[in-house]
Design a protein around this motif. Structure first.
Motif, PDB file in Angstrom:
ATOM      1  N   PHE A   1       0.822  -1.207   0.000  1.00 24.49           N
ATOM      2  CA  PHE A   1       0.000   0.000   0.000  1.00 24.49           C
ATOM      3  C   PHE A   1       0.856   1.257   0.000  1.00 24.49           C
ATOM      4  O   PHE A   1       1.905   1.293   0.636  1.00 24.49           O
ATOM      5  CB  PHE A   1      -0.894   0.066   1.248  1.00 24.49           C
ATOM      6  CG  PHE A   1      -1.737  -1.155   1.476  1.00 24.49           C
ATOM      7  CD1 PHE A   1      -2.793  -1.452   0.637  1.00 24.49           C
ATOM      8  CD2 PHE A   1      -1.476  -2.005   2.537  1.00 24.49           C
ATOM      9  CE1 PHE A   1      -3.582  -2.581   0.851  1.00 24.49           C
ATOM     10  CE2 PHE A   1      -2.246  -3.129   2.759  1.00 24.49           C
ATOM     11  CZ  PHE A   1      -3.308  -3.422   1.912  1.00 24.49           C
TER      12      PHE A   1
ATOM     13  N   ARG B   1      -1.934   7.027  -9.040  1.00 21.50           N
ATOM     14  CA  ARG B   1      -2.781   6.108  -9.806  1.00 21.50           C
ATOM     15  C   ARG B   1      -2.604   6.335 -11.303  1.00 21.50           C
ATOM     16  O   ARG B   1      -2.528   5.381 -12.083  1.00 21.50           O
ATOM     17  CB  ARG B   1      -4.242   6.267  -9.404  1.00 21.50           C
ATOM     18  CG  ARG B   1      -4.552   5.703  -8.041  1.00 21.50           C
ATOM     19  CD  ARG B   1      -6.047   5.749  -7.746  1.00 21.50           C
ATOM     20  NE  ARG B   1      -6.271   5.525  -6.337  1.00 21.50           N
ATOM     21  CZ  ARG B   1      -6.647   6.469  -5.472  1.00 21.50           C
ATOM     22  NH1 ARG B   1      -6.852   7.707  -5.876  1.00 21.50           N
ATOM     23  NH2 ARG B   1      -6.822   6.171  -4.211  1.00 21.50           N
TER      24      ARG B   1
ATOM     25  N   GLN C   1       1.228  -0.724  -6.449  1.00 25.75           N
ATOM     26  CA  GLN C   1       0.627  -0.855  -5.126  1.00 25.75           C
ATOM     27  C   GLN C   1      -0.796  -0.288  -5.116  1.00 25.75           C
ATOM     28  O   GLN C   1      -1.152   0.537  -5.943  1.00 25.75           O
ATOM     29  CB  GLN C   1       1.459  -0.104  -4.077  1.00 25.75           C
ATOM     30  CG  GLN C   1       2.815  -0.664  -3.835  1.00 25.75           C
ATOM     31  CD  GLN C   1       3.871  -0.108  -4.773  1.00 25.75           C
ATOM     32  OE1 GLN C   1       3.585   0.687  -5.656  1.00 25.75           O
ATOM     33  NE2 GLN C   1       5.106  -0.529  -4.592  1.00 25.75           N
ATOM     34  N   THR C   2      -1.559  -0.725  -4.126  1.00 24.19           N
ATOM     35  CA  THR C   2      -2.856  -0.125  -3.865  1.00 24.19           C
ATOM     36  C   THR C   2      -2.604   1.249  -3.261  1.00 24.19           C
ATOM     37  O   THR C   2      -1.886   1.363  -2.263  1.00 24.19           O
ATOM     38  CB  THR C   2      -3.672  -0.985  -2.886  1.00 24.19           C
ATOM     39  OG1 THR C   2      -3.857  -2.280  -3.455  1.00 24.19           O
ATOM     40  CG2 THR C   2      -5.013  -0.348  -2.580  1.00 24.19           C
TER      41      THR C   2
ATOM     42  N   ALA D   1      -9.018  -1.530   2.077  1.00 19.83           N
ATOM     43  CA  ALA D   1      -7.882  -1.979   1.241  1.00 19.83           C
ATOM     44  C   ALA D   1      -7.431  -3.375   1.647  1.00 19.83           C
ATOM     45  O   ALA D   1      -7.093  -4.202   0.776  1.00 19.83           O
ATOM     46  CB  ALA D   1      -6.740  -0.975   1.353  1.00 19.83           C
TER      47      ALA D   1
ATOM     48  N   GLU E   1      -9.752  -5.973   0.203  1.00 18.44           N
ATOM     49  CA  GLU E   1      -9.497  -6.194  -1.227  1.00 18.44           C
ATOM     50  C   GLU E   1      -8.324  -7.135  -1.455  1.00 18.44           C
ATOM     51  O   GLU E   1      -8.275  -7.824  -2.461  1.00 18.44           O
ATOM     52  CB  GLU E   1      -9.244  -4.861  -1.934  1.00 18.44           C
ATOM     53  CG  GLU E   1     -10.472  -4.014  -2.097  1.00 18.44           C
ATOM     54  CD  GLU E   1     -10.184  -2.694  -2.782  1.00 18.44           C
ATOM     55  OE1 GLU E   1      -9.098  -2.539  -3.389  1.00 18.44           O
ATOM     56  OE2 GLU E   1     -11.045  -1.799  -2.713  1.00 18.44           O
ATOM     57  N   LYS E   2      -7.370  -7.143  -0.551  1.00 16.54           N
ATOM     58  CA  LYS E   2      -6.184  -8.003  -0.676  1.00 16.54           C
ATOM     59  C   LYS E   2      -6.471  -9.465  -0.313  1.00 16.54           C
ATOM     60  O   LYS E   2      -5.721 -10.341  -0.671  1.00 16.54           O
ATOM     61  CB  LYS E   2      -5.038  -7.486   0.206  1.00 16.54           C
ATOM     62  CG  LYS E   2      -4.450  -6.179  -0.232  1.00 16.54           C
ATOM     63  CD  LYS E   2      -3.534  -6.382  -1.411  1.00 16.54           C
ATOM     64  CE  LYS E   2      -2.824  -5.094  -1.762  1.00 16.54           C
ATOM     65  NZ  LYS E   2      -2.118  -5.187  -3.033  1.00 16.54           N
TER      66      LYS E   2
END
Length: 94
Positions: free
Chosen positions: A50, A62, A68-69, A89, A92-93
């Motif tokens: 992250f 982005r 990475q997120t 987050a 989501e992983k």
């Protein structure tokens, strides 16, 4: 354990405060995250999961397509926002 880099342009003011608050949230909620701190110069060499930064910088990262997120925060001191976004987050992983 996940790795997060808290970064801003200079790596001095806002990101240092944000890193302190992120670390508090991680510790208070027993989240599986190791927190590092730096300027944006460290992003290309960061191999973690992250990147946590302010929303304007998050959008730029982005657009650059970092692997990475990217988690963008509107406030560097709002622990509720940090907790909500970090937990999202992490989900989501999974």
């Amino acid at each position: 354990m996940y790795k997060a880099l808290v970064a801003c342009r200079a790596g001095v003011g806002s990101s240092l405060m944000l890193k302190i608050k992120v670390a508090e949230v991680v510790n208070e909620n027993n989240l599986p995250v190791e927190v590092e701190h730096s300027s944006l110069d460290a992003v290309p060499g960061f191999d973690g999961d992250f990147i946590i930064t302010l929303v304007d910088v998050a959008e730029e990262l982005r657009e650059q397509g970092v692997k990475q997120t990217v988690i963008g925060m509107t406030s560097v001191v709002d622990k509720n926002e940090i907790k909500e976004k970090l937990e999202a987050a992490l989900r989501e992983k999974e």
